[in-house]
Enzyme design. Structure first.
Site, PDB file in Angstrom:
ATOM      1  N   LYS A 201      33.706  32.186  28.350  1.00  0.00           N
ATOM      2  CA  LYS A 201      32.726  32.981  27.605  1.00  0.00           C
ATOM      3  C   LYS A 201      32.420  32.387  26.232  1.00  0.00           C
ATOM      4  O   LYS A 201      31.381  32.716  25.629  1.00  0.00           O
ATOM      5  CB  LYS A 201      33.213  34.420  27.459  1.00  0.00           C
TER       6      LYS A 201
ATOM      7  N   SER B  16      35.678  41.342  26.742  1.00  0.00           N
ATOM      8  CA  SER B  16      35.643  40.301  27.777  1.00  0.00           C
ATOM      9  C   SER B  16      34.925  40.798  29.025  1.00  0.00           C
ATOM     10  O   SER B  16      35.344  40.539  30.157  1.00  0.00           O
ATOM     11  CB  SER B  16      37.060  39.824  28.141  1.00  0.00           C
TER      12      SER B  16
ATOM     13  N   SER C 149      38.506  33.367  31.248  1.00  0.00           N
ATOM     14  CA  SER C 149      37.465  33.974  30.403  1.00  0.00           C
ATOM     15  C   SER C 149      37.212  33.251  29.090  1.00  0.00           C
ATOM     16  O   SER C 149      36.285  33.617  28.360  1.00  0.00           O
ATOM     17  CB  SER C 149      37.821  35.435  30.105  1.00  0.00           C
TER      18      SER C 149
ATOM     19  N   LYS D 285      39.269  33.737  21.875  1.00  0.00           N
ATOM     20  CA  LYS D 285      39.072  34.291  23.220  1.00  0.00           C
ATOM     21  C   LYS D 285      40.285  34.070  24.108  1.00  0.00           C
ATOM     22  O   LYS D 285      40.868  32.983  24.124  1.00  0.00           O
ATOM     23  CB  LYS D 285      37.837  33.640  23.867  1.00  0.00           C
TER      24      LYS D 285
END
Length: 437
Positions: A67, A128, A64, A253
Protein backbone atom coordinates in the site's frame (compact mmCIF):
# COMPACT_ATOMS: atom_id res chain seq x y z
CA UNK A 1 25.38 -2.85 -3.81
CA UNK A 2 24.86 0.64 -5.11
CA UNK A 3 28.10 2.57 -4.64
CA UNK A 4 28.36 5.13 -7.44
CA UNK A 5 29.71 8.42 -6.16
CA UNK A 6 28.96 11.90 -7.43
CA UNK A 7 31.68 13.19 -9.76
CA UNK A 8 33.14 16.54 -8.78
CA UNK A 9 34.10 19.23 -11.30
CA UNK A 10 35.62 21.74 -8.91
CA UNK A 11 39.32 22.20 -8.19
CA UNK A 12 40.35 21.21 -4.70
CA UNK A 13 41.67 23.36 -1.89
CA UNK A 14 42.03 21.10 1.13
CA UNK A 15 41.29 22.66 4.48
CA UNK A 16 41.44 20.44 7.54
CA UNK A 17 38.60 21.01 9.95
CA UNK A 18 39.51 19.03 13.02
CA UNK A 19 37.38 20.95 15.54
CA UNK A 20 33.91 19.48 15.76
CA UNK A 21 30.73 19.92 17.78
CA UNK A 22 29.23 16.50 18.59
CA UNK A 23 25.99 15.91 20.38
CA UNK A 24 23.69 13.04 21.33
CA UNK A 25 24.88 9.71 22.71
CA UNK A 26 28.26 8.19 21.93
CA UNK A 27 28.63 4.93 20.06
CA UNK A 28 29.24 1.62 21.79
CA UNK A 29 30.62 -0.23 18.81
CA UNK A 30 27.80 -2.75 18.32
CA UNK A 31 27.82 -4.28 14.85
CA UNK A 32 25.43 -7.24 15.16
CA UNK A 33 21.86 -6.85 16.32
CA UNK A 34 19.45 -9.48 17.59
CA UNK A 35 17.35 -9.55 14.44
CA UNK A 36 15.40 -12.73 13.68
CA UNK A 37 13.86 -12.03 10.30
CA UNK A 38 14.36 -13.00 6.67
CA UNK A 39 15.71 -9.51 5.92
CA UNK A 40 16.28 -6.19 7.65
CA UNK A 41 17.71 -2.76 6.90
CA UNK A 42 18.19 0.58 8.65
CA UNK A 43 18.69 3.74 6.61
CA UNK A 44 19.33 7.42 7.33
CA UNK A 45 16.23 9.16 6.04
CA UNK A 46 18.06 12.37 5.07
CA UNK A 47 20.88 10.79 3.08
CA UNK A 48 19.80 7.27 2.19
CA UNK A 49 22.94 5.87 3.83
CA UNK A 50 22.62 2.23 4.87
CA UNK A 51 23.42 1.94 8.57
CA UNK A 52 22.60 -1.73 9.09
CA UNK A 53 21.58 -4.56 6.76
CA UNK A 54 20.80 -8.28 6.64
CA UNK A 55 19.84 -9.99 3.35
CA UNK A 56 18.72 -6.58 2.10
CA UNK A 57 18.68 -7.59 -1.60
CA UNK A 58 16.56 -10.72 -1.21
CA UNK A 59 13.21 -10.68 -3.01
CA UNK A 60 10.57 -11.37 -0.35
CA UNK A 61 6.86 -10.95 0.31
CA UNK A 62 5.74 -7.57 1.61
CA UNK A 63 1.97 -8.05 2.11
CA UNK A 64 0.18 -4.76 2.93
CA UNK A 65 3.38 -2.73 2.76
CA UNK A 66 2.40 -2.79 -0.91
CA UNK A 67 0.00 0.00 0.00
CA UNK A 68 3.00 2.36 0.33
CA UNK A 69 3.36 2.29 -3.45
CA UNK A 70 -0.39 2.87 -3.79
CA UNK A 71 -0.02 5.84 -1.43
CA UNK A 72 2.79 7.23 -3.57
CA UNK A 73 0.80 7.04 -6.79
CA UNK A 74 -2.30 8.53 -5.17
CA UNK A 75 -0.33 11.44 -3.69
CA UNK A 76 1.43 11.96 -7.02
CA UNK A 77 -1.92 12.09 -8.83
CA UNK A 78 -3.19 14.62 -6.27
CA UNK A 79 -0.09 16.78 -6.72
CA UNK A 80 -0.42 16.67 -10.50
CA UNK A 81 -4.08 17.65 -10.33
CA UNK A 82 -5.31 14.41 -11.91
CA UNK A 83 -7.52 13.59 -8.94
CA UNK A 84 -8.77 15.59 -5.92
CA UNK A 85 -9.22 14.81 -2.24
CA UNK A 86 -12.92 15.62 -2.35
CA UNK A 87 -13.47 13.65 -5.56
CA UNK A 88 -16.24 11.05 -5.19
CA UNK A 89 -15.86 7.37 -6.03
CA UNK A 90 -18.82 5.02 -6.53
CA UNK A 91 -18.08 1.56 -5.17
CA UNK A 92 -17.66 -1.09 -7.87
CA UNK A 93 -18.85 -4.66 -7.43
CA UNK A 94 -15.26 -5.88 -7.10
CA UNK A 95 -14.44 -3.37 -4.39
CA UNK A 96 -17.68 -4.10 -2.54
CA UNK A 97 -17.00 -7.84 -2.43
CA UNK A 98 -13.38 -7.50 -1.34
CA UNK A 99 -14.10 -4.69 1.15
CA UNK A 100 -16.60 -6.93 2.92
CA UNK A 101 -14.87 -10.30 2.56
CA UNK A 102 -14.47 -12.15 5.89
CA UNK A 103 -10.96 -12.39 7.26
CA UNK A 104 -9.50 -9.49 5.29
CA UNK A 105 -8.40 -6.20 6.83
CA UNK A 106 -10.97 -3.63 5.79
CA UNK A 107 -13.20 -0.68 6.40
CA UNK A 108 -16.53 -2.02 5.07
CA UNK A 109 -17.68 -0.11 1.99
CA UNK A 110 -21.32 -0.17 0.89
CA UNK A 111 -22.51 -1.23 -2.52
CA UNK A 112 -23.13 1.69 -4.89
CA UNK A 113 -22.17 4.17 -2.14
CA UNK A 114 -19.93 7.14 -2.89
CA UNK A 115 -16.79 7.87 -0.87
CA UNK A 116 -14.25 10.66 -1.22
CA UNK A 117 -10.64 10.01 -2.13
CA UNK A 118 -9.68 11.32 1.33
CA UNK A 119 -11.96 8.81 3.08
CA UNK A 120 -10.53 5.95 1.04
CA UNK A 121 -6.96 7.13 1.58
CA UNK A 122 -7.39 7.34 5.37
CA UNK A 123 -8.99 3.90 5.43
CA UNK A 124 -6.07 2.46 3.48
CA UNK A 125 -3.26 4.12 5.43
CA UNK A 126 -4.64 3.85 8.97
CA UNK A 127 -6.79 0.70 8.94
CA UNK A 128 -4.96 -0.99 6.05
CA UNK A 129 -8.26 -1.29 4.19
CA UNK A 130 -7.78 -3.57 1.21
CA UNK A 131 -11.03 -2.56 -0.46
CA UNK A 132 -10.08 1.11 -0.08
CA UNK A 133 -6.70 0.48 -1.75
CA UNK A 134 -8.35 -1.24 -4.71
CA UNK A 135 -10.90 1.58 -4.95
CA UNK A 136 -8.07 4.14 -5.12
CA UNK A 137 -6.35 2.13 -7.85
CA UNK A 138 -9.56 2.43 -9.90
CA UNK A 139 -9.74 6.17 -9.21
CA UNK A 140 -6.18 6.76 -10.36
CA UNK A 141 -5.90 4.35 -13.29
CA UNK A 142 -9.41 3.21 -14.19
CA UNK A 143 -8.70 -0.41 -13.28
CA UNK A 144 -6.47 -2.26 -10.86
CA UNK A 145 -4.74 -4.03 -13.75
CA UNK A 146 -3.68 -0.71 -15.26
CA UNK A 147 -2.67 0.56 -11.82
CA UNK A 148 -0.36 -2.43 -11.30
CA UNK A 149 1.46 -1.50 -14.51
CA UNK A 150 2.00 1.98 -13.08
CA UNK A 151 3.23 0.53 -9.79
CA UNK A 152 5.95 -1.46 -11.53
CA UNK A 153 6.83 1.46 -13.79
CA UNK A 154 7.23 3.74 -10.77
CA UNK A 155 9.38 1.15 -9.02
CA UNK A 156 11.69 1.10 -12.03
CA UNK A 157 11.73 4.91 -12.15
CA UNK A 158 12.70 5.11 -8.47
CA UNK A 159 15.60 2.72 -9.02
CA UNK A 160 14.27 -0.50 -7.50
CA UNK A 161 16.31 -3.58 -8.33
CA UNK A 162 14.31 -6.45 -6.81
CA UNK A 163 10.53 -6.06 -7.02
CA UNK A 164 7.23 -7.45 -8.29
CA UNK A 165 3.91 -5.67 -7.76
CA UNK A 166 0.82 -7.70 -8.67
CA UNK A 167 -2.01 -5.80 -6.96
CA UNK A 168 -2.65 -2.52 -5.16
CA UNK A 169 -3.50 -3.84 -1.69
CA UNK A 170 -0.88 -6.43 -0.77
CA UNK A 171 -3.35 -9.29 -0.60
CA UNK A 172 -2.23 -12.62 -1.97
CA UNK A 173 -3.85 -12.92 -5.38
CA UNK A 174 -5.47 -16.21 -4.34
CA UNK A 175 -7.37 -14.32 -1.59
CA UNK A 176 -8.98 -11.93 -4.06
CA UNK A 177 -12.01 -14.13 -4.77
CA UNK A 178 -10.88 -14.68 -8.34
CA UNK A 179 -10.80 -10.92 -9.03
CA UNK A 180 -7.04 -10.46 -9.12
CA UNK A 181 -5.76 -7.82 -11.59
CA UNK A 182 -5.65 -8.54 -15.28
CA UNK A 183 -2.17 -9.52 -16.40
CA UNK A 184 -1.32 -11.32 -13.15
CA UNK A 185 -1.73 -14.91 -11.99
CA UNK A 186 -3.74 -16.35 -9.12
CA UNK A 187 -0.54 -17.51 -7.42
CA UNK A 188 1.35 -14.21 -7.83
CA UNK A 189 2.52 -12.28 -4.76
CA UNK A 190 3.76 -8.76 -4.12
CA UNK A 191 7.50 -9.08 -3.53
CA UNK A 192 10.17 -6.43 -2.88
CA UNK A 193 13.60 -6.50 -1.22
CA UNK A 194 14.18 -4.75 2.10
CA UNK A 195 16.50 -2.24 0.42
CA UNK A 196 13.94 -1.35 -2.22
CA UNK A 197 11.23 -0.98 0.42
CA UNK A 198 13.53 1.45 2.22
CA UNK A 199 13.98 3.26 -1.09
CA UNK A 200 10.21 3.54 -1.47
CA UNK A 201 9.91 4.87 2.09
CA UNK A 202 12.68 7.39 1.39
CA UNK A 203 10.94 8.81 -1.68
CA UNK A 204 7.51 8.67 -0.07
CA UNK A 205 8.70 10.76 2.87
CA UNK A 206 10.81 13.17 0.80
CA UNK A 207 8.38 13.69 -2.08
CA UNK A 208 5.21 13.71 0.03
CA UNK A 209 6.10 14.48 3.68
CA UNK A 210 2.39 14.92 4.42
CA UNK A 211 2.13 11.13 4.34
CA UNK A 212 3.41 11.11 7.93
CA UNK A 213 0.48 13.22 9.11
CA UNK A 214 -1.83 10.30 8.34
CA UNK A 215 0.47 7.34 9.01
CA UNK A 216 1.32 8.83 12.41
CA UNK A 217 -2.31 8.81 13.63
CA UNK A 218 -3.02 6.11 16.20
CA UNK A 219 -6.68 6.16 15.21
CA UNK A 220 -9.28 8.15 13.30
CA UNK A 221 -13.05 8.00 12.99
CA UNK A 222 -14.36 6.98 9.60
CA UNK A 223 -17.42 8.95 8.50
CA UNK A 224 -18.20 10.48 11.91
CA UNK A 225 -21.84 11.26 12.64
CA UNK A 226 -23.18 8.72 10.12
CA UNK A 227 -24.43 5.18 10.49
CA UNK A 228 -21.11 4.08 8.93
CA UNK A 229 -19.11 5.66 11.77
CA UNK A 230 -16.17 3.44 12.65
CA UNK A 231 -13.03 3.91 14.76
CA UNK A 232 -10.10 3.00 12.53
CA UNK A 233 -7.19 1.82 14.67
CA UNK A 234 -3.72 2.04 13.17
CA UNK A 235 -1.93 -1.29 12.77
CA UNK A 236 1.44 0.32 13.64
CA UNK A 237 2.31 -0.85 17.14
CA UNK A 238 5.00 1.81 17.65
CA UNK A 239 2.61 4.76 17.70
CA UNK A 240 1.37 6.65 20.75
CA UNK A 241 -0.93 4.63 23.02
CA UNK A 242 0.10 1.40 21.29
CA UNK A 243 1.62 -1.69 22.90
CA UNK A 244 5.13 -1.10 21.58
CA UNK A 245 5.17 2.72 21.69
CA UNK A 246 8.44 4.16 20.40
CA UNK A 247 9.25 7.82 20.92
CA UNK A 248 9.28 9.70 17.61
CA UNK A 249 7.61 6.95 15.54
CA UNK A 250 5.15 8.23 12.94
CA UNK A 251 4.99 5.62 10.18
CA UNK A 252 4.85 3.85 7.93
CA UNK A 253 3.11 0.51 7.16
CA UNK A 254 2.63 -3.01 8.44
CA UNK A 255 1.91 -6.14 6.45
CA UNK A 256 0.79 -9.67 7.23
CA UNK A 257 -0.05 -12.64 5.02
CA UNK A 258 0.79 -16.35 5.27
CA UNK A 259 3.19 -15.90 2.35
CA UNK A 260 5.00 -12.76 3.59
CA UNK A 261 4.78 -13.39 7.32
CA UNK A 262 4.89 -10.32 9.59
CA UNK A 263 6.49 -7.31 7.91
CA UNK A 264 6.93 -3.68 8.81
CA UNK A 265 8.42 -0.51 7.34
CA UNK A 266 8.95 1.92 10.19
CA UNK A 267 10.27 5.42 10.65
CA UNK A 268 10.97 7.66 13.62
CA UNK A 269 12.46 11.11 14.19
CA UNK A 270 14.28 12.42 17.25
CA UNK A 271 16.04 15.78 17.59
CA UNK A 272 15.85 16.38 13.85
CA UNK A 273 17.33 12.96 12.98
CA UNK A 274 15.13 10.45 11.14
CA UNK A 275 15.68 6.78 10.35
CA UNK A 276 13.83 4.34 8.10
CA UNK A 277 13.71 0.64 8.98
CA UNK A 278 12.38 -2.43 7.21
CA UNK A 279 11.75 -5.88 8.73
CA UNK A 280 10.62 -8.71 6.45
CA UNK A 281 9.09 -11.86 7.98
CA UNK A 282 9.93 -11.27 11.64
CA UNK A 283 10.03 -14.46 13.72
CA UNK A 284 9.86 -15.34 17.38
CA UNK A 285 12.28 -17.54 19.32
CA UNK A 286 10.59 -20.63 17.90
CA UNK A 287 11.00 -19.47 14.31
CA UNK A 288 7.34 -18.64 13.86
CA UNK A 289 6.05 -15.42 12.21
CA UNK A 290 5.45 -12.86 14.94
CA UNK A 291 3.47 -9.65 14.78
CA UNK A 292 5.04 -8.49 18.04
CA UNK A 293 8.60 -9.25 16.95
CA UNK A 294 8.37 -6.96 13.91
CA UNK A 295 7.85 -4.05 16.32
CA UNK A 296 10.38 -5.27 18.90
CA UNK A 297 13.06 -5.77 16.24
CA UNK A 298 12.22 -2.45 14.58
CA UNK A 299 12.74 -0.74 17.94
CA UNK A 300 16.14 -2.40 18.20
CA UNK A 301 17.07 -1.19 14.72
CA UNK A 302 15.98 2.36 15.50
CA UNK A 303 17.77 2.30 18.87
CA UNK A 304 20.92 1.28 17.04
CA UNK A 305 20.67 4.31 14.78
CA UNK A 306 19.84 6.82 17.51
CA UNK A 307 22.18 5.44 20.20
CA UNK A 308 25.23 4.13 18.38
CA UNK A 309 25.74 7.17 16.16
CA UNK A 310 26.20 10.85 16.93
CA UNK A 311 25.83 13.96 14.83
CA UNK A 312 29.01 15.86 14.10
CA UNK A 313 28.82 19.40 12.74
CA UNK A 314 31.34 21.27 10.60
CA UNK A 315 31.55 25.00 9.97
CA UNK A 316 34.01 27.28 8.20
CA UNK A 317 34.71 28.96 11.53
CA UNK A 318 36.50 25.78 12.59
CA UNK A 319 39.35 26.81 10.28
CA UNK A 320 40.31 29.77 12.41
CA UNK A 321 38.75 30.43 15.81
CA UNK A 322 40.08 34.01 15.96
CA UNK A 323 38.41 35.50 12.92
CA UNK A 324 36.05 34.88 10.05
CA UNK A 325 37.52 32.44 7.49
CA UNK A 326 39.11 34.28 4.58
CA UNK A 327 40.74 33.47 1.26
CA UNK A 328 43.41 35.43 -0.59
CA UNK A 329 42.44 37.64 -3.54
CA UNK A 330 45.85 38.94 -4.75
CA UNK A 331 44.49 41.04 -7.61
CA UNK A 332 41.69 42.67 -5.58
CA UNK A 333 41.57 46.12 -4.02
CA UNK A 334 41.29 44.21 -0.77
CA UNK A 335 43.60 41.21 -0.95
CA UNK A 336 41.32 38.83 0.90
CA UNK A 337 37.64 38.00 1.12
CA UNK A 338 35.57 36.63 3.97
CA UNK A 339 33.72 33.46 3.06
CA UNK A 340 30.54 32.00 4.55
CA UNK A 341 28.07 29.12 4.32
CA UNK A 342 24.33 29.13 4.97
CA UNK A 343 24.45 26.40 7.62
CA UNK A 344 26.96 23.96 9.10
CA UNK A 345 27.42 20.54 7.55
CA UNK A 346 26.52 17.56 9.68
CA UNK A 347 27.01 13.82 9.46
CA UNK A 348 26.03 10.84 11.61
CA UNK A 349 29.07 8.77 12.60
CA UNK A 350 30.20 6.28 15.20
CA UNK A 351 32.71 7.23 17.89
CA UNK A 352 35.47 5.41 16.02
CA UNK A 353 34.70 7.23 12.77
CA UNK A 354 34.39 10.70 14.29
CA UNK A 355 38.08 11.61 14.42
CA UNK A 356 38.71 10.29 10.90
CA UNK A 357 36.17 12.52 9.17
CA UNK A 358 37.47 15.70 7.56
CA UNK A 359 35.99 18.52 5.56
CA UNK A 360 37.38 20.06 2.40
CA UNK A 361 36.72 23.18 0.39
CA UNK A 362 36.49 22.88 -3.38
CA UNK A 363 36.68 26.19 -5.21
CA UNK A 364 35.18 26.81 -8.64
CA UNK A 365 38.13 26.58 -11.03
CA UNK A 366 36.62 29.28 -13.24
CA UNK A 367 37.05 31.76 -10.38
CA UNK A 368 40.75 30.99 -9.79
CA UNK A 369 43.99 32.45 -11.04
CA UNK A 370 46.69 30.17 -12.43
CA UNK A 371 48.26 29.91 -8.97
CA UNK A 372 44.99 28.71 -7.42
CA UNK A 373 44.08 31.97 -5.67
CA UNK A 374 40.71 33.67 -6.09
CA UNK A 375 40.32 36.10 -8.94
CA UNK A 376 38.78 39.55 -8.58
CA UNK A 377 36.23 40.99 -9.02
CA UNK A 378 33.99 39.12 -6.58
CA UNK A 379 30.39 40.07 -5.82
CA UNK A 380 28.91 39.82 -2.34
CA UNK A 381 26.84 36.64 -2.14
CA UNK A 382 28.58 35.10 -5.16
CA UNK A 383 29.08 31.34 -4.94
CA UNK A 384 32.78 30.55 -5.10
CA UNK A 385 32.83 26.86 -4.25
CA UNK A 386 31.60 24.14 -1.92
CA UNK A 387 32.52 22.71 1.46
CA UNK A 388 32.26 18.92 1.58
CA UNK A 389 32.60 16.14 4.13
CA UNK A 390 35.00 13.31 3.41
CA UNK A 391 34.85 9.99 5.23
CA UNK A 392 37.57 7.30 5.37
CA UNK A 393 34.97 4.58 4.92
CA UNK A 394 33.07 3.91 1.71
CA UNK A 395 29.43 4.24 2.62
CA UNK A 396 26.61 2.38 0.89
CA UNK A 397 23.36 4.05 -0.14
CA UNK A 398 19.94 2.85 -1.21
CA UNK A 399 20.20 4.45 -4.62
CA UNK A 400 22.73 4.85 -7.42
CA UNK A 401 22.17 8.25 -8.95
CA UNK A 402 21.20 10.33 -5.94
CA UNK A 403 23.90 10.86 -3.34
CA UNK A 404 23.83 12.49 0.10
CA UNK A 405 24.01 16.21 0.61
CA UNK A 406 27.33 16.14 2.47
CA UNK A 407 28.19 19.47 0.90
CA UNK A 408 27.17 23.10 1.16
CA UNK A 409 27.76 26.13 -1.06
CA UNK A 410 30.40 28.70 -0.08
CA UNK A 411 29.65 32.37 -0.73
CA UNK A 412 31.62 35.59 -0.59
CA UNK A 413 30.53 37.60 2.45
CA UNK A 414 31.55 40.87 0.78
CA UNK A 415 32.40 42.35 -2.60
CA UNK A 416 36.00 42.69 -3.75
CA UNK A 417 36.76 44.99 -6.69
CA UNK A 418 39.70 44.32 -8.96
CA UNK A 419 42.73 46.50 -8.23
CA UNK A 420 43.92 48.86 -10.97
CA UNK A 421 46.77 47.89 -13.26
CA UNK A 422 49.00 50.40 -11.49
CA UNK A 423 48.31 48.94 -8.04
CA UNK A 424 48.82 45.38 -9.26
CA UNK A 425 52.11 46.37 -10.92
CA UNK A 426 53.32 48.05 -7.73
CA UNK A 427 52.48 44.93 -5.75
CA UNK A 428 54.43 42.77 -8.19
CA UNK A 429 57.49 45.01 -7.90
CA UNK A 430 57.22 45.07 -4.13
CA UNK A 431 56.95 41.29 -4.03
CA UNK A 432 59.95 40.90 -6.35
CA UNK A 433 62.24 43.05 -4.19
CA UNK A 434 60.83 41.53 -1.02
CA UNK A 435 61.91 38.11 -2.20
CA UNK A 436 65.44 39.38 -2.88
CA UNK A 437 65.92 40.36 0.73
Amino acid sequence: MKKNMVKQSLSVLMISLMAMTPFQQTAHGKTKLDINADAAILVEADTGKIVYKEHEDQLLGIASMTKMMTEYLVLEAIEEGKIKWDQKYKVSDKVYQLANAPGLSNVPLRADEEYTVRELYDAMVIKSGNGAAIALSEVVAGSEGEFVKRMNAKAKELGFENYQFVNSSGLSNYDMLGMFPKGTDVNDENMVSAEDMATLAYYLIHDFPEVLETSGLSSKIFRPGTDEELVMKNTNGLLKDKSYFYKGADGLKTGTTPFAGSTFTGTAERDGVRYISVILDAKDEYGQPSSAERFIQTSELLDYGFDEFETVKYSLSDIDKKKQPTLEVPDGKEQSVTIKIDKPLSIRVTKDEKDKVKASVKLDEEKLNDDGTLQAPIEKGEKIGEMMIETPEKNEYIFDEKQPSYKVDIYAAESVEKASWLVRSARSIQSFFGNLF
